[in-house]
Write an enzyme that holds these catalytic residues in place. Structure first.
Site, PDB file in Angstrom:
ATOM      1  N   ARG A 127     -19.623 -12.521  37.503  1.00 55.96           N
ATOM      2  CA  ARG A 127     -19.571 -12.105  35.906  1.00 55.96           C
ATOM      3  C   ARG A 127     -18.287 -12.777  35.502  1.00 55.96           C
ATOM      4  O   ARG A 127     -17.193 -12.687  36.175  1.00 55.96           O
ATOM      5  CB  ARG A 127     -19.610 -10.782  35.768  1.00 55.96           C
ATOM      6  N   ASP A 128     -18.169 -13.267  34.231  1.00 56.11           N
ATOM      7  CA  ASP A 128     -16.941 -13.980  33.583  1.00 56.11           C
ATOM      8  C   ASP A 128     -16.049 -12.624  33.231  1.00 56.11           C
ATOM      9  O   ASP A 128     -16.660 -11.739  32.758  1.00 56.11           O
ATOM     10  CB  ASP A 128     -17.334 -14.619  32.479  1.00 56.11           C
ATOM     11  N   ASN A 138     -17.745 -27.546  30.986  1.00 57.24           N
ATOM     12  CA  ASN A 138     -16.715 -28.587  30.272  1.00 57.24           C
ATOM     13  C   ASN A 138     -16.169 -29.179  31.543  1.00 57.24           C
ATOM     14  O   ASN A 138     -15.988 -28.986  32.721  1.00 57.24           O
ATOM     15  CB  ASN A 138     -15.835 -27.281  29.776  1.00 57.24           C
ATOM     16  N   GLU A 159     -10.985 -25.156  31.722  1.00 65.05           N
ATOM     17  CA  GLU A 159      -9.747 -24.427  31.775  1.00 65.05           C
ATOM     18  C   GLU A 159      -9.289 -24.420  33.327  1.00 65.05           C
ATOM     19  O   GLU A 159      -8.312 -24.269  33.738  1.00 65.05           O
ATOM     20  CB  GLU A 159      -9.984 -22.995  31.375  1.00 65.05           C
ATOM     21  N   VAL A 160     -10.316 -24.380  34.247  1.00 66.12           N
ATOM     22  CA  VAL A 160     -10.185 -24.298  35.674  1.00 66.12           C
ATOM     23  C   VAL A 160     -10.820 -25.722  36.223  1.00 66.12           C
ATOM     24  O   VAL A 160     -11.962 -25.962  36.083  1.00 66.12           O
ATOM     25  CB  VAL A 160     -10.843 -22.905  36.337  1.00 66.12           C
ATOM     26  N   HIS A 177     -17.887 -25.500  37.198  1.00 64.48           N
ATOM     27  CA  HIS A 177     -18.592 -24.131  37.248  1.00 64.48           C
ATOM     28  C   HIS A 177     -19.366 -24.274  35.994  1.00 64.48           C
ATOM     29  O   HIS A 177     -19.215 -24.920  34.927  1.00 64.48           O
ATOM     30  CB  HIS A 177     -17.735 -23.118  36.980  1.00 64.48           C
TER      31      HIS A 177
END
Length: 127
Positions: A34-35, A97, A105-106, A110
């Site tokens: 889960r985010d 992304n 962002e990471v 993902h």
């Protein structure tokens, strides 16, 4: 050439068990959790266990088994979270992304699986 993989990123640390996560599903090649800042009622991240920076890195360099395992885990998450189209569910959005223009962002590949409500337009036009 893809960016060099940074094994200190948060997802690498989650995979090593250094940072906890709320696991949704797992197989030999991928982990779903889960985010921590969900943007929809269903917001699950699926990450490969291998060191891949982005979708294009993963698609070009992962083994067939890694690609199949990752993709099948994504389908399992859609079913288990009740957003997959099987059974008449209204659907979901799958987003990845890549790089600065993709607002990644990471730096670990993902996929966001998001659903449980109408997701709205994919992108908003900007001036």
């Amino acid at each position: 050439m893809p960016l060099a993989y940074d094994d200190t990123n948060i997802f690498a640390r989650i995979l090593r068990g250094e940072i906890p996560c709320t696991k949704v599903a797992e197989n030999d090649h991928a982990l779903a959790f889960r985010d921590i800042a969900p943007k929809a009622p269903v917001h699950v991240l699926v990450i490969p266990k291998g060191a891949y920076v982005s979708f294009d890195d993963f698609a070009a360099h992962a083994s067939d088994a890694e690609i199949a395992g990752f993709t099948r885990l994504c389908a399992e998450v859609c079913r288990s979270e009740g957003v997959g189209l099987e059974g008449g569910n209204p659907g979901f959005r799958a987003i990845t992304n890549a790089g600065p223009h993709g607002v990644q962002e990471v730096p670990h590949y993902h996929l966001h699986i998001m659903g449980g409500r109408m997701m709205g337009p994919m992108v908003s036009p900007r001036d």
